[in-house]
Design a protein around this motif. Sequence first.
Motif, PDB file in Angstrom:
ATOM      1  N   LEU A 294      35.556  47.025  48.615  1.00 60.60           N
ATOM      2  CA  LEU A 294      35.911  48.432  48.794  1.00 60.60           C
ATOM      3  C   LEU A 294      35.050  49.363  47.955  1.00 60.60           C
ATOM      4  N   SER A 295      34.147  48.798  47.168  1.00 59.67           N
ATOM      5  CA  SER A 295      33.350  49.602  46.237  1.00 59.67           C
ATOM      6  C   SER A 295      32.148  50.264  46.903  1.00 59.67           C
ATOM      7  N   ALA A 296      31.893  49.956  48.146  1.00 64.29           N
ATOM      8  CA  ALA A 296      30.825  50.607  48.914  1.00 64.29           C
ATOM      9  C   ALA A 296      31.430  51.174  50.193  1.00 64.29           C
ATOM     10  N   HIS A 297      30.768  52.159  50.780  1.00 65.81           N
ATOM     11  CA  HIS A 297      31.235  52.700  52.058  1.00 65.81           C
ATOM     12  C   HIS A 297      31.196  51.590  53.100  1.00 65.81           C
ATOM     13  N   TYR A 298      32.223  51.525  53.932  1.00 68.68           N
ATOM     14  CA  TYR A 298      32.373  50.387  54.836  1.00 68.68           C
ATOM     15  C   TYR A 298      31.196  50.224  55.796  1.00 68.68           C
ATOM     16  N   ARG A 299      30.493  51.303  56.126  1.00 70.34           N
ATOM     17  CA  ARG A 299      29.381  51.183  57.080  1.00 70.34           C
ATOM     18  C   ARG A 299      28.069  50.775  56.413  1.00 70.34           C
ATOM     19  N   SER A 300      28.038  50.789  55.076  1.00 65.87           N
ATOM     20  CA  SER A 300      26.808  50.455  54.358  1.00 65.87           C
ATOM     21  C   SER A 300      26.713  48.954  54.132  1.00 65.87           C
ATOM     22  N   PRO A 301      25.498  48.408  54.056  1.00 61.11           N
ATOM     23  CA  PRO A 301      25.354  47.020  53.615  1.00 61.11           C
ATOM     24  C   PRO A 301      25.837  46.906  52.173  1.00 61.11           C
ATOM     25  N   ILE A 302      26.295  45.725  51.785  1.00 59.00           N
ATOM     26  CA  ILE A 302      26.750  45.512  50.413  1.00 59.00           C
ATOM     27  C   ILE A 302      26.200  44.184  49.923  1.00 59.00           C
ATOM     28  N   ASN A 303      25.719  44.161  48.696  1.00 60.53           N
ATOM     29  CA  ASN A 303      25.012  42.992  48.167  1.00 60.53           C
ATOM     30  C   ASN A 303      25.920  42.202  47.224  1.00 60.53           C
ATOM     31  N   PHE A 304      26.193  40.972  47.591  1.00 58.81           N
ATOM     32  CA  PHE A 304      27.085  40.086  46.837  1.00 58.81           C
ATOM     33  C   PHE A 304      26.257  39.299  45.824  1.00 58.81           C
ATOM     34  N   THR A 305      26.490  39.551  44.535  1.00 65.08           N
ATOM     35  CA  THR A 305      25.802  38.827  43.465  1.00 65.08           C
ATOM     36  C   THR A 305      26.815  38.478  42.390  1.00 65.08           C
ATOM     37  N   PRO A 306      26.519  37.489  41.534  1.00 67.04           N
ATOM     38  CA  PRO A 306      27.426  37.198  40.413  1.00 67.04           C
ATOM     39  C   PRO A 306      27.668  38.427  39.539  1.00 67.04           C
ATOM     40  N   GLU A 307      26.610  39.227  39.330  1.00 71.94           N
ATOM     41  CA  GLU A 307      26.748  40.415  38.487  1.00 71.94           C
ATOM     42  C   GLU A 307      27.712  41.434  39.110  1.00 71.94           C
ATOM     43  N   SER A 308      27.615  41.597  40.431  1.00 70.91           N
ATOM     44  CA  SER A 308      28.501  42.564  41.091  1.00 70.91           C
ATOM     45  C   SER A 308      29.954  42.111  41.018  1.00 70.91           C
ATOM     46  N   LEU A 309      30.182  40.803  41.070  1.00 69.26           N
ATOM     47  CA  LEU A 309      31.557  40.296  40.965  1.00 69.26           C
ATOM     48  C   LEU A 309      32.075  40.397  39.545  1.00 69.26           C
ATOM     49  N   GLU A 310      31.194  40.239  38.567  1.00 67.23           N
ATOM     50  CA  GLU A 310      31.608  40.430  37.172  1.00 67.23           C
ATOM     51  C   GLU A 310      31.994  41.883  36.932  1.00 67.23           C
ATOM     52  N   GLN A 311      31.223  42.809  37.499  1.00 69.51           N
ATOM     53  CA  GLN A 311      31.553  44.226  37.368  1.00 69.51           C
ATOM     54  C   GLN A 311      32.883  44.536  38.054  1.00 69.51           C
ATOM     55  N   SER A 312      33.100  43.931  39.216  1.00 63.15           N
ATOM     56  CA  SER A 312      34.355  44.146  39.933  1.00 63.15           C
ATOM     57  C   SER A 312      35.533  43.576  39.145  1.00 63.15           C
ATOM     58  N   SER A 313      35.339  42.402  38.531  1.00 59.46           N
ATOM     59  CA  SER A 313      36.391  41.805  37.701  1.00 59.46           C
ATOM     60  C   SER A 313      36.738  42.728  36.541  1.00 59.46           C
ATOM     61  N   ALA A 314      35.704  43.310  35.922  1.00 61.56           N
ATOM     62  CA  ALA A 314      35.936  44.230  34.811  1.00 61.56           C
ATOM     63  C   ALA A 314      36.679  45.476  35.295  1.00 61.56           C
ATOM     64  N   GLY A 315      36.353  45.948  36.507  1.00 58.68           N
ATOM     65  CA  GLY A 315      37.041  47.104  37.064  1.00 58.68           C
ATOM     66  C   GLY A 315      38.517  46.827  37.291  1.00 58.68           C
ATOM     67  N   VAL A 316      38.817  45.671  37.869  1.00 59.14           N
ATOM     68  CA  VAL A 316      40.215  45.297  38.094  1.00 59.14           C
ATOM     69  C   VAL A 316      40.946  45.159  36.757  1.00 59.14           C
ATOM     70  N   GLU A 317      40.271  44.572  35.781  1.00 49.14           N
ATOM     71  CA  GLU A 317      40.875  44.395  34.456  1.00 49.14           C
ATOM     72  C   GLU A 317      41.250  45.749  33.854  1.00 49.14           C
ATOM     73  N   ARG A 318      40.371  46.729  34.021  1.00 50.95           N
ATOM     74  CA  ARG A 318      40.663  48.055  33.484  1.00 50.95           C
ATOM     75  C   ARG A 318      41.880  48.671  34.180  1.00 50.95           C
ATOM     76  N   LEU A 319      41.954  48.513  35.487  1.00 54.75           N
ATOM     77  CA  LEU A 319      43.099  49.034  36.230  1.00 54.75           C
ATOM     78  C   LEU A 319      44.396  48.353  35.800  1.00 54.75           C
ATOM     79  N   ARG A 320      44.345  47.034  35.672  1.00 56.13           N
ATOM     80  CA  ARG A 320      45.552  46.287  35.303  1.00 56.13           C
ATOM     81  C   ARG A 320      45.964  46.558  33.852  1.00 56.13           C
ATOM     82  N   ASN A 321      44.970  46.753  32.991  1.00 58.37           N
ATOM     83  CA  ASN A 321      45.295  47.086  31.602  1.00 58.37           C
ATOM     84  C   ASN A 321      46.009  48.429  31.528  1.00 58.37           C
ATOM     85  N   CYS A 322      45.547  49.392  32.325  1.00 53.51           N
ATOM     86  CA  CYS A 322      46.209  50.693  32.355  1.00 53.51           C
ATOM     87  C   CYS A 322      47.660  50.546  32.795  1.00 53.51           C
TER      88      CYS A 322
END
Length: 470
Positions: A294-322
């Motif tokens: 959901l971090s990119a516009h649905y019509r755009s290509p999105i690049n799946f990398t370990p780094e992008s998943l680590e960033q997403s994990s950190a984002g979820v962690e911040r939301l859950r911590n709040c």
Amino acid sequence: MLLFNDLTRKREEFVPITPGKVSFYSCGPTVYDYFHIGNARPFIVFDVLRRWLEHEGYKVTFVQNFTDIDDKMIHRAHQEHITVAELADKFIAEYNRDADALGIRRPDVSPRATEHIPEIISTIEKIIANGHAYVSEGDVYFDIRSWPKYGSLCKQNLEDLEAGARVEPGEKKRDPLDFALWKAEKPGEPSWPSPWGKGRPGWHIECSAMSSKYLGDNIDIHSGGVDLMFPHHENEAAQSEAASNSGKPFVNYWLHNGFLLIDSEKMSKSLGNFLTARAAIEKYPPLALRFFMLSAHYRSPINFTPESLEQSSAGVERLRNCKGDLDFAAKTRRNDSASFDVDGYKSQLQELDKKFSDAMNDDFNTAAAMGILFDVVYLINTTMKDNETLPGEFFTLSQNALKGYDDILGVIGSDEAENDDAEIESLIQERTEARKAKNFKRSDEIRDELKERGIVLEDTPQGTKWKREL
């Protein structure tokens, strides 16, 4: 609400056929294996579109099919020495398991092709009767040349399409672009009786028959990956309109999500970068995968990398911590006599909520909406940091805001469904008592036991907070 309609290649205001109701068909998996991470993208993003439409007050009928008969199904079943039906049952269950883990809500209707053979045959009969299909030695083919609108969705003319078309061995069609509606029986394949002899449906016809049964001949939204635009959706549109002969379009709004890339390349088994959703869920937190999609516009290509998943994990962690900090503060820092500008705070939340709605109504821009969710988190966090005590209305407003956004995006998650909360609270209380008694051995044992169960403790002046690991 504005949506980019792939049929017109324009952003258009969404106006449903029936006021207050939305008919929504989304292409589901072919259940011969675990679905791959590229499939997970449309399943997640259009799950969120469905949620948003419901949030906006529409009554949505959401249909997503299971393709449970095709060449891949037959080949895999032979490999495993089981029937095609047994293979389908196995991987429908596995699909539901992975989809549930990713927070994808179950469709209102999940039709299987093999359970709709009468409807498929009836649809084919209508197409033949209307002069747009022909029988050839037990096969039935759609006659492309009889349908002048063919190519209108993918924006290609027949000459361009024909350049890449060919007749496969065993096919008995008149034109390379003609496609099979019904395939004559072959040895070792499942088959059903029909007016043209025993056989089985072609790939595209099932969606036309099932969408018509559950949603009617003219539906509001049809979605899927951009790879399905041609030939699958082009063929669906042609055969559906040829069958209904009503002059109405099969679909009013066609929506397609962009490709998912693995390390900047399209996913392919030959490249060795093929990844199933099951493997991804075992490697990364499911909420992080959903966040990433959901971090990119649905019509755009999105690049799946370990780094992008680590960033997403950190984002979820911040939301859950709040959320966790907010829930904990509601128990320990609540003071209904606290001096706090509730109306001013409510106004700030309302302003952010309007921005969120504007983003979601602007061609379903989840990327912008996610950014606004983090603005809400920042507001909540800074308010708690700047105020030692807060009134109950602050906590009610904040908790309702986070829950409202998560009901739409599904990226925070909830621990409410767990059954061991009381036991965890009891162990934490026992640990607190052990620490007071300077029984640090027992205190450490409890911390270690909870850690093994995925429970993280944080000792604060107000007491011990806990949360579940992602």
